[in-house]
Design a protein around this motif. Structure first.
Motif, PDB file in Angstrom:
ATOM      1  N   GLY A  52      53.294 -33.060 -30.186  1.00  0.00           N
ATOM      2  CA  GLY A  52      53.705 -32.008 -29.261  1.00  0.00           C
ATOM      3  C   GLY A  52      54.850 -31.160 -29.768  1.00  0.00           C
ATOM      4  N   ALA A  53      55.498 -31.598 -30.863  1.00  0.00           N
ATOM      5  CA  ALA A  53      56.593 -30.814 -31.429  1.00  0.00           C
ATOM      6  C   ALA A  53      56.085 -29.545 -32.099  1.00  0.00           C
ATOM      7  N   LEU A  54      54.796 -29.508 -32.435  1.00  0.00           N
ATOM      8  CA  LEU A  54      54.207 -28.331 -33.062  1.00  0.00           C
ATOM      9  C   LEU A  54      53.556 -27.447 -32.011  1.00  0.00           C
ATOM     10  N   TRP A  95      57.709 -25.573 -23.706  1.00  0.00           N
ATOM     11  CA  TRP A  95      57.690 -26.089 -25.075  1.00  0.00           C
ATOM     12  C   TRP A  95      59.091 -26.057 -25.688  1.00  0.00           C
ATOM     13  N   GLY A  96      59.820 -24.957 -25.453  1.00  0.00           N
ATOM     14  CA  GLY A  96      61.180 -24.852 -25.959  1.00  0.00           C
ATOM     15  C   GLY A  96      62.098 -25.901 -25.354  1.00  0.00           C
ATOM     16  N   HIS A  97      61.910 -26.165 -24.057  1.00  0.00           N
ATOM     17  CA  HIS A  97      62.703 -27.188 -23.377  1.00  0.00           C
ATOM     18  C   HIS A  97      62.481 -28.558 -24.016  1.00  0.00           C
ATOM     19  N   ARG A  98      61.232 -28.880 -24.281  1.00  0.00           N
ATOM     20  CA  ARG A  98      60.923 -30.171 -24.894  1.00  0.00           C
ATOM     21  C   ARG A  98      61.412 -30.224 -26.342  1.00  0.00           C
ATOM     22  N   LEU A  99      61.243 -29.138 -27.077  1.00  0.00           N
ATOM     23  CA  LEU A  99      61.686 -29.115 -28.469  1.00  0.00           C
ATOM     24  C   LEU A  99      63.200 -29.284 -28.556  1.00  0.00           C
ATOM     25  N   PHE A 100      63.923 -28.646 -27.638  1.00  0.00           N
ATOM     26  CA  PHE A 100      65.384 -28.760 -27.639  1.00  0.00           C
ATOM     27  C   PHE A 100      65.801 -30.206 -27.365  1.00  0.00           C
ATOM     28  N   LEU A 103      65.558 -32.020 -30.558  1.00  0.00           N
ATOM     29  CA  LEU A 103      66.680 -31.652 -31.422  1.00  0.00           C
ATOM     30  C   LEU A 103      67.926 -32.457 -31.059  1.00  0.00           C
ATOM     31  N   ILE A 104      68.189 -32.588 -29.771  1.00  0.00           N
ATOM     32  CA  ILE A 104      69.352 -33.364 -29.337  1.00  0.00           C
ATOM     33  C   ILE A 104      69.217 -34.813 -29.799  1.00  0.00           C
ATOM     34  N   GLY A 105      68.021 -35.367 -29.682  1.00  0.00           N
ATOM     35  CA  GLY A 105      67.796 -36.736 -30.135  1.00  0.00           C
ATOM     36  C   GLY A 105      68.059 -36.902 -31.618  1.00  0.00           C
ATOM     37  N   LEU A 106      67.628 -35.932 -32.418  1.00  0.00           N
ATOM     38  CA  LEU A 106      67.854 -36.005 -33.868  1.00  0.00           C
ATOM     39  C   LEU A 106      69.340 -35.914 -34.202  1.00  0.00           C
ATOM     40  N   VAL A 107      70.058 -35.008 -33.541  1.00  0.00           N
ATOM     41  CA  VAL A 107      71.494 -34.878 -33.780  1.00  0.00           C
ATOM     42  C   VAL A 107      72.214 -36.170 -33.396  1.00  0.00           C
ATOM     43  N   GLY A 140      64.078 -38.359 -21.546  1.00  0.00           N
ATOM     44  CA  GLY A 140      62.780 -37.856 -21.952  1.00  0.00           C
ATOM     45  C   GLY A 140      61.654 -38.463 -21.137  1.00  0.00           C
ATOM     46  N   ALA A 141      61.742 -39.787 -20.908  1.00  0.00           N
ATOM     47  CA  ALA A 141      60.709 -40.467 -20.121  1.00  0.00           C
ATOM     48  C   ALA A 141      60.714 -39.976 -18.674  1.00  0.00           C
ATOM     49  N   ILE A 142      61.905 -39.781 -18.116  1.00  0.00           N
ATOM     50  CA  ILE A 142      61.992 -39.297 -16.736  1.00  0.00           C
ATOM     51  C   ILE A 142      61.490 -37.857 -16.644  1.00  0.00           C
ATOM     52  N   GLY A 143      61.692 -37.086 -17.709  1.00  0.00           N
ATOM     53  CA  GLY A 143      61.179 -35.730 -17.733  1.00  0.00           C
ATOM     54  C   GLY A 143      59.665 -35.709 -17.593  1.00  0.00           C
ATOM     55  N   TRP A 144      58.988 -36.620 -18.296  1.00  0.00           N
ATOM     56  CA  TRP A 144      57.527 -36.679 -18.160  1.00  0.00           C
ATOM     57  C   TRP A 144      57.128 -37.221 -16.785  1.00  0.00           C
ATOM     58  N   TRP A 145      57.867 -38.206 -16.274  1.00  0.00           N
ATOM     59  CA  TRP A 145      57.606 -38.732 -14.927  1.00  0.00           C
ATOM     60  C   TRP A 145      57.696 -37.598 -13.909  1.00  0.00           C
ATOM     61  N   MET A 146      58.658 -36.705 -14.111  1.00  0.00           N
ATOM     62  CA  MET A 146      58.805 -35.548 -13.220  1.00  0.00           C
ATOM     63  C   MET A 146      57.587 -34.619 -13.339  1.00  0.00           C
ATOM     64  N   VAL A 147      57.229 -34.238 -14.562  1.00  0.00           N
ATOM     65  CA  VAL A 147      56.114 -33.316 -14.776  1.00  0.00           C
ATOM     66  C   VAL A 147      54.801 -33.900 -14.257  1.00  0.00           C
ATOM     67  N   SER A 148      54.621 -35.210 -14.441  1.00  0.00           N
ATOM     68  CA  SER A 148      53.357 -35.836 -14.056  1.00  0.00           C
ATOM     69  C   SER A 148      53.100 -35.768 -12.560  1.00  0.00           C
ATOM     70  N   SER A 149      54.152 -35.528 -11.762  1.00  0.00           N
ATOM     71  CA  SER A 149      53.960 -35.440 -10.312  1.00  0.00           C
ATOM     72  C   SER A 149      53.161 -34.205  -9.917  1.00  0.00           C
ATOM     73  N   GLY A 150      53.073 -33.221 -10.814  1.00  0.00           N
ATOM     74  CA  GLY A 150      52.321 -32.020 -10.502  1.00  0.00           C
ATOM     75  C   GLY A 150      51.007 -31.920 -11.257  1.00  0.00           C
TER      76      GLY A 150
END
Length: 342
Positions: A52-54, A95-100, A103-107, A140-150
């Motif tokens: 999904g990073a691409l 996509w930008g939100h997820r990519l950012f 990036l934070i995780g890598l830093v 990150g996991a909670i972010g997907w839990w949030m999105v999955s509600s819709g």
């Protein structure tokens, strides 16, 4: 346990890393706010941390992603007939939100690895930095839990408000924890203060956290775009629809009138308490910190009223959120200053 690095150079580098982390998380919070305000959060219907990073690289890839989005309730009930160009606009926000976030995780991981290799970390610091990184992974996991509600078998055209609030509050906790670590590493002397001062500081921080959660519920329900008169709500102090029909106590989390009214009342309480504390403790060593917090709370309250009366357009709403994070950090600093000397 040591709260500083093993040398002044180590401490300086780690504090700079924490500043970078804090700025990245702050930017992430604002990007997330824009993603919500543009109704972009449900545009990507899968969670794929690696591939999904691409972004999509072909017309076929775009068509596949758009077809998946067209299966959501948001598309069917709100965006039916959306063009590919319109879909791409909301896709890039999500996509930008997820990519950012990646990036934070890598830093974060890169910094921790460098500090460990150089032998700069005490056991205490290593533990605290690992906790910070684990909180980021949980986000990150909670972010997907949030999105999955819709997504899937649902009639929701937005993510669940309580999940949005959880996602936002964890982000706020992460930036607050980052700031606390930065303060600890600074080694600044803290003044001797009385217990009542510390109690008031903690109460203010607690109320501000609750208020930020209440604001997330308002955002999740688009409640800031209703009841746009002030100081009353549709001409009433307590709006007629305070307890939404059929919702009962769920109105506290799902009612537009309820969440906006509660957000207003909490704002008044915090505003009065902050101003009162600044006056009451004007002769103490923390005079400046209390006055600074009261000024920020006042700015946030006035900006909130302005945002509300203009039906929460994106620019005003984002700045309201941005100021709220600064208010929270000021309250975190105040509580840190009232703590015991390290």
């Amino acid at each position: 346990m040591s709260q500083t690095g093993k040398s002044p150079q180590a401490t300086r580098w780690m504090r700079n890393w924490l500043v970078l982390m804090g700025l990245l998380v702050y930017a992430m919070i604002l990007i997330g706010g824009a993603t919500r305000l543009t109704d972009s959060g449900l545009s990507i219907t899968e969670w794929d941390p690696i591939k999904g990073a691409l972004p999509p690289m072909s017309d076929e890839a775009w068509a596949s992603l758009f077809a998946k989005y067209q299966q959501t309730a948001e598309y069917k009930l709100q965006n039916a007939g959306m063009s590919m160009g319109e879909f791409q606009q909301i896709f890039w926000w999500e996509w930008g939100h997820r990519l950012f976030g990646r990036l934070i995780g890598l830093v974060a991981m890169f910094g921790l690895a460098i500090f460990a290799i150089r032998g700069w970390l005490s056991r205490s610091l290593a533990t605290r930095f690992v906790i910070l990184i684990l909180l980021g992974g949980l986000q990150g996991a909670i972010g997907w839990w949030m999105v999955s509600s819709g997504i899937g078998e649902t009639t929701r055209v937005d993510v669940a408000p309580y999940r949005l609030a959880t996602h936002f509050m964890l982000a706020l906790l992460i930036i607050a924890y980052t700031a606390w670590l930065w303060l600890d590493l600074g080694g600044k002397a803290r003044p001797q203060i009385t217990q009542p001062i510390r109690t008031v500081a903690i109460v203010l921080l607690g109320l501000i956290f609750v208020q930020m959660a209440a604001g997330a519920l308002v955002a999740g329900l688009d409640a800031g775009r209703t009841y746009n008169d002030w100081p009353l709500m549709a001409g009433e102090f307590i709006p007629h629809g305070y307890l939404g029909e059929g919702l009962g106590l769920r109105s506290l989390f799902e009612g537009r009138a309820t969440t906006q009214f509660n957000h207003r009342m909490l704002a008044y309480i915090i505003w009065i308490l902050a101003l009162g504390a600044a006056w009451a403790f004007r002769g103490t060593p923390l005079k400046g910190a209390f006055i600074g917090l009261a000024a920020l709370v006042s700015l946030q309250a006035v900006w909130g009223i302005l945002t509300l009366m203009n039906a929460a357009p994106m620019n005003l709403a984002l700045l309201h959120q941005a100021i709220g994070v600064i208010v929270t950090l000021a309250a975190v600093r105040l509580v840190w200053l009232t703590g015991q000397k390290a």
